[in-house]
Scaffold this motif. Sequence first.
Motif, PDB file in Angstrom:
ATOM      1  N   GLY B 148       0.806  -1.134   0.060  1.00 14.65           N
ATOM      2  CA  GLY B 148      -0.039   0.141  -0.092  1.00 14.65           C
ATOM      3  C   GLY B 148       0.927   1.306   0.016  1.00 14.65           C
ATOM      4  N   GLY B 149       1.971   1.212  -0.687  1.00 14.78           N
ATOM      5  CA  GLY B 149       2.632   2.326  -0.891  1.00 14.78           C
ATOM      6  C   GLY B 149       2.165   3.233  -2.013  1.00 14.78           C
ATOM      7  N   ILE B 150       2.829   4.225  -2.400  1.00 10.11           N
ATOM      8  CA  ILE B 150       2.454   5.102  -3.745  1.00 10.11           C
ATOM      9  C   ILE B 150       2.147   4.136  -4.740  1.00 10.11           C
ATOM     10  CG2 ILE B 150       4.558   5.972  -4.514  1.00 10.11           C
ATOM     11  CD1 ILE B 150       1.244   7.596  -4.564  1.00 10.11           C
ATOM     12  N   VAL B 167      -8.512  -5.834  -4.078  1.00  8.89           N
ATOM     13  CA  VAL B 167      -8.588  -5.980  -2.536  1.00  8.89           C
ATOM     14  C   VAL B 167      -6.740  -5.463  -2.615  1.00  8.89           C
ATOM     15  CG1 VAL B 167      -7.958  -8.007  -0.975  1.00  8.89           C
ATOM     16  CG2 VAL B 167      -9.538  -8.128  -2.811  1.00  8.89           C
ATOM     17  N   LEU B 168      -6.790  -4.506  -1.430  1.00 10.19           N
ATOM     18  CA  LEU B 168      -5.350  -4.025  -1.201  1.00 10.19           C
ATOM     19  C   LEU B 168      -4.754  -4.539   0.090  1.00 10.19           C
ATOM     20  CD1 LEU B 168      -3.072  -1.880  -1.953  1.00 10.19           C
ATOM     21  CD2 LEU B 168      -4.436  -0.080  -0.979  1.00 10.19           C
ATOM     22  N   VAL B 169      -3.587  -4.990  -0.118  1.00 10.40           N
ATOM     23  CA  VAL B 169      -3.224  -5.688   1.007  1.00 10.40           C
ATOM     24  C   VAL B 169      -1.928  -5.006   1.614  1.00 10.40           C
ATOM     25  CG1 VAL B 169      -2.066  -7.634   2.171  1.00 10.40           C
ATOM     26  CG2 VAL B 169      -4.041  -8.039   0.489  1.00 10.40           C
ATOM     27  N   GLU B 170      -1.904  -4.597   2.899  1.00 14.52           N
ATOM     28  CA  GLU B 170      -0.742  -3.727   3.173  1.00 14.52           C
ATOM     29  C   GLU B 170      -0.212  -4.670   4.695  1.00 14.52           C
ATOM     30  OE1 GLU B 170       1.304  -1.052   2.548  1.00 14.52           O
ATOM     31  OE2 GLU B 170       2.227  -1.745   4.402  1.00 14.52           O
ATOM     32  N   LYS B 171       1.068  -4.681   4.755  1.00 14.51           N
ATOM     33  CA  LYS B 171       1.614  -5.415   5.813  1.00 14.51           C
ATOM     34  C   LYS B 171       1.658  -4.597   6.899  1.00 14.51           C
ATOM     35  CE  LYS B 171       6.390  -5.736   5.601  1.00 14.51           C
ATOM     36  NZ  LYS B 171       7.656  -6.133   5.080  1.00 14.51           N
ATOM     37  N   GLU B 172       1.929  -3.283   6.888  1.00 15.55           N
ATOM     38  CA  GLU B 172       1.994  -2.273   8.098  1.00 15.55           C
ATOM     39  C   GLU B 172       0.641  -2.072   8.418  1.00 15.55           C
ATOM     40  OE1 GLU B 172       4.919  -1.649   9.574  1.00 15.55           O
ATOM     41  OE2 GLU B 172       5.880  -2.859   8.129  1.00 15.55           O
ATOM     42  N   PRO B 173       0.360  -1.493   9.779  1.00 13.00           N
ATOM     43  CA  PRO B 173      -0.861  -0.953  10.199  1.00 13.00           C
ATOM     44  C   PRO B 173      -1.549   0.029   9.242  1.00 13.00           C
ATOM     45  CG  PRO B 173       0.795  -0.932  11.889  1.00 13.00           C
ATOM     46  CD  PRO B 173       1.745  -1.276  10.677  1.00 13.00           C
ATOM     47  N   SER B 174      -0.885   0.809   8.835  1.00  9.18           N
ATOM     48  CA  SER B 174      -1.348   1.950   7.824  1.00  9.18           C
ATOM     49  C   SER B 174      -1.026   1.807   6.406  1.00  9.18           C
ATOM     50  CB  SER B 174      -0.920   3.410   8.260  1.00  9.18           C
ATOM     51  OG  SER B 174      -1.142   4.479   7.413  1.00  9.18           O
ATOM     52  N   ILE B 175      -1.557   2.520   5.371  1.00  7.55           N
ATOM     53  CA  ILE B 175      -1.191   2.442   3.866  1.00  7.55           C
ATOM     54  C   ILE B 175      -0.371   3.817   4.118  1.00  7.55           C
ATOM     55  CG2 ILE B 175      -2.779   0.940   2.837  1.00  7.55           C
ATOM     56  CD1 ILE B 175      -4.110   3.690   1.897  1.00  7.55           C
ATOM     57  N   GLY B 176       0.472   3.835   2.845  1.00  9.54           N
ATOM     58  CA  GLY B 176       1.115   5.185   2.688  1.00  9.54           C
ATOM     59  C   GLY B 176       2.623   4.756   2.348  1.00  9.54           C
ATOM     60  N   GLY B 177       3.358   3.815   2.861  1.00  9.62           N
ATOM     61  CA  GLY B 177       4.626   3.378   2.395  1.00  9.62           C
ATOM     62  C   GLY B 177       5.575   4.282   2.830  1.00  9.62           C
ATOM     63  N   HIS B 178       6.690   4.330   2.047  1.00 12.40           N
ATOM     64  CA  HIS B 178       7.819   5.219   2.373  1.00 12.40           C
ATOM     65  C   HIS B 178       7.484   6.594   2.245  1.00 12.40           C
ATOM     66  CE1 HIS B 178      10.586   1.795   2.667  1.00 12.40           C
ATOM     67  NE2 HIS B 178      10.802   2.216   3.840  1.00 12.40           N
ATOM     68  N   LEU B 196       0.088  12.923  -0.893  1.00  7.54           N
ATOM     69  CA  LEU B 196      -0.204  11.687  -0.529  1.00  7.54           C
ATOM     70  C   LEU B 196      -1.300  11.283   0.158  1.00  7.54           C
ATOM     71  CD1 LEU B 196       0.839   8.557  -1.018  1.00  7.54           C
ATOM     72  CD2 LEU B 196       1.910   8.934   1.195  1.00  7.54           C
ATOM     73  N   THR B 197      -1.574  12.049   1.235  1.00 11.18           N
ATOM     74  CA  THR B 197      -2.781  11.711   2.108  1.00 11.18           C
ATOM     75  C   THR B 197      -4.218  11.699   1.168  1.00 11.18           C
ATOM     76  OG1 THR B 197      -2.388  13.856   2.887  1.00 11.18           O
ATOM     77  CG2 THR B 197      -1.545  11.803   4.247  1.00 11.18           C
ATOM     78  N   PRO B 198      -4.335  12.513   0.470  1.00  9.15           N
ATOM     79  CA  PRO B 198      -5.486  12.653  -0.020  1.00  9.15           C
ATOM     80  C   PRO B 198      -5.835  11.424  -0.997  1.00  9.15           C
ATOM     81  CG  PRO B 198      -4.481  14.661  -0.550  1.00  9.15           C
ATOM     82  CD  PRO B 198      -3.651  13.889   0.001  1.00  9.15           C
ATOM     83  N   ILE B 272       0.760   0.701  22.213  1.00 12.50           N
ATOM     84  CA  ILE B 272      -0.710   0.811  21.443  1.00 12.50           C
ATOM     85  C   ILE B 272      -0.552   2.147  20.638  1.00 12.50           C
ATOM     86  CG2 ILE B 272      -1.965   1.801  23.067  1.00 12.50           C
ATOM     87  CD1 ILE B 272      -4.349   0.303  21.678  1.00 12.50           C
ATOM     88  N   PHE B 273      -0.486   1.833  19.352  1.00  8.45           N
ATOM     89  CA  PHE B 273      -0.030   3.265  18.592  1.00  8.45           C
ATOM     90  C   PHE B 273      -0.580   3.266  16.963  1.00  8.45           C
ATOM     91  CE2 PHE B 273       3.188   1.393  15.498  1.00  8.45           C
ATOM     92  CZ  PHE B 273       3.011   0.230  15.657  1.00  8.45           C
ATOM     93  N   VAL B 274      -0.760   4.391  16.501  1.00  5.17           N
ATOM     94  CA  VAL B 274      -1.062   4.537  15.158  1.00  5.17           C
ATOM     95  C   VAL B 274       0.203   5.265  14.615  1.00  5.17           C
ATOM     96  CG1 VAL B 274      -2.612   6.038  13.602  1.00  5.17           C
ATOM     97  CG2 VAL B 274      -3.527   5.180  15.724  1.00  5.17           C
ATOM     98  N   PRO B 275       0.697   4.459  13.581  1.00  7.98           N
ATOM     99  CA  PRO B 275       2.102   4.984  13.082  1.00  7.98           C
ATOM    100  C   PRO B 275       2.020   6.564  12.913  1.00  7.98           C
ATOM    101  CG  PRO B 275       1.086   3.455  11.547  1.00  7.98           C
ATOM    102  CD  PRO B 275       0.075   3.554  12.567  1.00  7.98           C
ATOM    103  N   PHE B 276       1.136   7.204  12.284  1.00 13.66           N
ATOM    104  CA  PHE B 276       1.393   8.644  12.152  1.00 13.66           C
ATOM    105  C   PHE B 276      -0.256   9.193  11.936  1.00 13.66           C
ATOM    106  CE2 PHE B 276       0.533   8.508   7.448  1.00 13.66           C
ATOM    107  CZ  PHE B 276       0.812   7.273   7.267  1.00 13.66           C
ATOM    108  N   PRO B 277      -0.316  10.607  12.296  1.00 13.03           N
ATOM    109  CA  PRO B 277      -1.587  11.095  12.615  1.00 13.03           C
ATOM    110  C   PRO B 277      -2.580  10.744  11.402  1.00 13.03           C
ATOM    111  CG  PRO B 277       0.126  12.811  13.138  1.00 13.03           C
ATOM    112  CD  PRO B 277       1.069  11.451  12.600  1.00 13.03           C
ATOM    113  N   GLN B 278      -1.897  10.830  10.150  1.00 13.41           N
ATOM    114  CA  GLN B 278      -3.074  10.515   9.083  1.00 13.41           C
ATOM    115  C   GLN B 278      -3.052   9.154   8.425  1.00 13.41           C
ATOM    116  OE1 GLN B 278      -0.093  12.553   9.352  1.00 13.41           O
ATOM    117  NE2 GLN B 278      -0.144  14.357   7.898  1.00 13.41           N
TER     118      GLN B 278
END
Lengths: 293, 673
Positions: B148-150, B167-178, B196-198, B272-278
Motif C-alpha cells: 500500500g505504498g504510492i 483488494v489492497l493488502v498492506e503489511k503495516e498498520p497503515s497504507i502510505g509506505g515510504h 499523498l494523504t488525499p 498501542i499506536f497509530v504509526p502517524f496522525p494521517q
Amino acid sequence: MQELQELAKKLLSEGRVQVVIGYEAGAHGVRPAFVTDAADCGRLIFDPRCVHNLAVYLSPRRSPVKRLGKPAVVVKGCDAKAVAGLLRESQIKRDDVVLIGVRCSGVLADPRSGATLTGETVADKCILCDLHEPTLVDHLVGELRPPLPDMPRVSRRDLMLERISAMSPAERWAFWQAEFSRCTRCYACRQTCPLCFCEQCVADKSQPQWLETSPHPRGNLAWHVIRAMHLAGRCVDCGECERACPAEIPLGLLYRKVAQIVEARFKHRPTEDPEVPSPIGKYSLDDEQEFIL
Amino acid sequence: MARIGVFVCHCGENISRTVDTAAVAQALGEMPGVAHSTDYKYMCSDPGQSLIQAAIAEQKLDGVVVAACSPHMHEKTFRRAAANAGLNPFLCEMANIREQCSWIHDDREAATAKAIDLVRMIVEKVKHNQPLQPIHIPVTRRALVIGGGIAGIQAALDIADGGCEVVLVEKEPSIGGHMSQLSETFPTLDCSQCILTPRMVEVYQHPRIKLLSYSEVESLEGFIGNFKVTIRQKARFVDESKCNGCGDCTKKCPQKKIPSEFDAGLGTRTAIFVPFPQAVPNIPVIDRANCLLFKGRAKGKKKDVCGICARTCTRGAIDYDQEDRLVTEEVGAIVVATGYQLYTIGKIQPKEYLRGYGEYGYGEIPDVIDGLQFERLASASGPTAGEIRRPSDGKVPKTVVFLQCIGSRDPAKGIEYCSKICCMYVAKHTMLYQHKVHDGQAVVFFMDVRAGGKGYDEFTRRAMNEGALYLRGRVSKMYRDGEVIKVVGYDTLSGEQIVLDADMVVLATAMMPQLGIESLAQTLSVSYDQYGFINEAHPKLRPVETNTAGVFVAGACQAPRDIPDSVAMASAAASKILSLFSNAELSREPMVAHVNPATCTGCFHCERVCHFGAIQRKEVRDRQGNLIKVIAEVNEGVCQGCGTCQATCPSKSIELAGFTDAQVFSAINAIFA
C-alpha cells in the motif's frame, strides 16, 4: 518359520486379508506362494533361498493377483523399499496391503544351489544391504542371524565397475556391446521388476517408435540405457532382473553404476520412506545446473 | 502428400550475407511434400506477408515454414498472416536461420548447408503439426494489490476507477509506505504528505477497494483470471468495527519510549499506536513485543499486569484475545508493489553478500544517519517538528556532509547497481537543510551526479547554485572526535585529500527490495534477480508483467524507482489489468501439455516436477462408478507449456501440443535421413 505361518493363518482366518503372498518349497528350490486358505499356511517358508521380490505382485497391473483380494505380502528389506516405491508413485495405497516383514541376513546368489549361506555364496546385493529389518511393515517376524564372518567388505560388482572404469572408452563400448548383443528382447527384466509398472512401456510405443524392437545391438543398447535411466534413483537393487535374464546380461552392474552416479550427484539412495521423492520425479529451485553454460 | 510452402527470408542482408537463400529455397523446393518454395528480401514486410498469403491460396498449402529469424521475433506475425489466409495459425512454423545460423557463421557454403538442414527439420515437423485452437478461460474481474505504498495506491485507484474491484493488502498498520515518511519531494519540493494523504483517504473511501491493512499474503492457488489467495490478517488487538480512532488509548499507554518505525528510530511511540496522525485506517495496533500486558502474559503471569488501554476505551474496542484470521479472496490478476528498504551500514546484515561499512564505524556514530532519517528531521510532522537537529545532543548542525552511493555501485559491499534516486534526494536534502539553517554548509561527496529526468538536472544544479559544495570523490573513513565527526575523503578533481569536521553525516544508502520478497515471489511463482528484485517479463517491451501470467509488478520492488516511475508503472500495470478484465474470457496459446488417459499410469512424476502446479489428479471410473485408476490431468489455464512433464513421463503419456514426440522425432530424423 512357525511365527510366519501362524501370523499368516491369523490374518487369513480373521479375514484381514484374502491372500498371503510368500514363499514355498518347489521342485527347483523355492517359489512364490499364494495362500488363500488358512489351512494351507504350513506351506509358507522363509530361508536364504527366498530371493524373489514379491512386491512385484502388488502392481495394479497384475490383475490375476488383484482378483484374489486384499493381500498380505512377505517382504525383505530390499522388497520393502520396492513397496515404498509403489507407494511413492501412487501405485498402491498403504491400507490396501498388509506387509509382513522378515528379518533377513542375506540370501543366496544362486537359490537353486541350496548351498549354505557364506561370504562366497551370498548374493552381491546383500553385501551392500543397509536394511536387514524392514520398518515400513505391519508385522515383523523371524530372527536376525549374526553377520556372516566372511562377508566380503566390498561388493563384487563395485570391484568389477572399478575394472570397467579403468578401461578405455573403446574397450568399455566393446564390453557392453558384447553383453547387450546377447539380449533377445524378451523383456523378462521388465516383467520381473516391481518398479516397471507402466501401463504402456516406452519400448512398446509405436507412434512414434522410441527404439527398435528387434534384437539388434542398436535397439538393445537403447532399451537397456532407457531402462537404466527410468530406474535411476528408483532401483532398489533387489537383483530380480539380472536373475530373470535368460541371456545372463549383468544388468545389476549397469544399475549399480547408475545408483552410484545418482548418489554422488543427488545425495539420494532409495529408502523405505515413501515421502522422499526420487530425483527423476523431483524439481527443486536448488537443483544444480552447472551444466547450463 | 503434404503441401508445404517454404519461405526463405534474406532479412535485408542479415541472412543473405552468409547464407545463399536462393540455394536454400531451391533445395527445399525439391523436398517431398514441399509444394512451393521461394525467397524474398523481407518476409515480415507487408509484400512479404502477401507473398505467403497468396501462395497459401493459390497453391492450396496445408503448412507453412518461414525460414527467417527467431520465432520470438516474428512467429506471431507469420501465424497471423497464415490465419488471415485461412490456414490454422499453428500449421505455420519458423526455422531460425538468422540467430542460429547466419549471425554465427562465416563460411557461406557450410552455413548454407546448415540452413537447408534447419529448414528441412522444420518442414518434417510441420508435416506432423495439428490444427490447434486457442484456449478460453473465464476471468474473475477483481484484482489483488500487494503493498500500500504510492505504487500500490495508484494501481488500486486506477483499477477501481476503471470499474473493477480491488483488494489492497498492506503489511503495516497503515497504507502510505515510504512516501508518507518523506518531507518534500523532488524536483518540485512539494510536500510529500500533502499530495499523498488525499490519495490514501480516497483508497479508504472508494466503494470498490477493500483495504486489508496489517495483513500479508499467505498462499496462492490458481492461475491467470482465476487466482485464489489466502491472506493473513494479523491480530491488531483492536476491533476495527468498534474503534472510532479517537486516540485516547495511545495517550494513556504507559509504554512511551519505543523507537518509532515511522520516524526511522528518531522519535518514540507507545505500545498501542497509530504509526502517524494521517494513518489510513486510523485504527491503532498493539505491538505485542513491547506491550506490558502481553509481556506479562508471555512470562506466564496469571493476572494481567496492565490493561489501561482497554479501560480507557469507551467503545470496548480493545480485544486482547484477538487472533490472526485467514481470509480467502478470489481475484483475476495481481499487482506486486512491495517497495523497498534501505541498506544498513551495520555489522549485521540481512543478506550474506552484503558487507556493511566498517570504515564508517558500522553505524555506531549517532550523528551518522541515513536519508530516511533526514527526511524525518526535515519533516514538519517529524520528531523535531521540522527543525534540523542532530540526534546525539539536539544541536543544530552547522556542517552537514552528505555521502552518495553508500552500498550502491559498490561490488565490494555487495551491490553493483545504481539506486537511482539518491543523487536527486541528496540535492533535495542540501536545499532543505540550507533553507532551514541559513548559515549551514552542505557538503556532498559524489561519484557521478545522475539526474536524468524531467527537471532533474536543473534541480541538482540549483542545489549547487544555492551553496551546496559538491566534491567528487569518496569518503574512506569516519570517526568521532569530540563533538564533531572527522570525515576523511578524497577530492578526485583537485587531487587532494580532504578532512572535514562534520556536525552530522547523512548517508544516501542503497535501495534494496523489502525483506521477505523472495518468499513472496516464490508464493506467487514469479522470478527474481540475485538481489531479490522481481524480474519483469521483458526489460523493454513488457516492463510491468512478470513471467507468471496475471501477475504484474509496480514500483521499487522491481528495481530502484522514484515516485514518478512508481506511479507510471502502477498505472501501466492497472491498464494492463483493465484490458485483461475487459473480456469475460481470456484466450491463450494452446501450447499446453495433454495427458493420454489410456496409458497414464498415475506415478505423478509430472506432478512433482511441475513448477507451476498445473498437474491435477483425476479419477477414472467405470460405468458403475467403480474407481479404475487415478491419472494425471493438466490444468490448461495454469500450464505454461515448458515441457518438463513430457520429458519426465516414463511411459511417454504426456505430450505438449505443438511439440509432440512425433513432431520432434521427425525433425531429428530429418537431419540423419
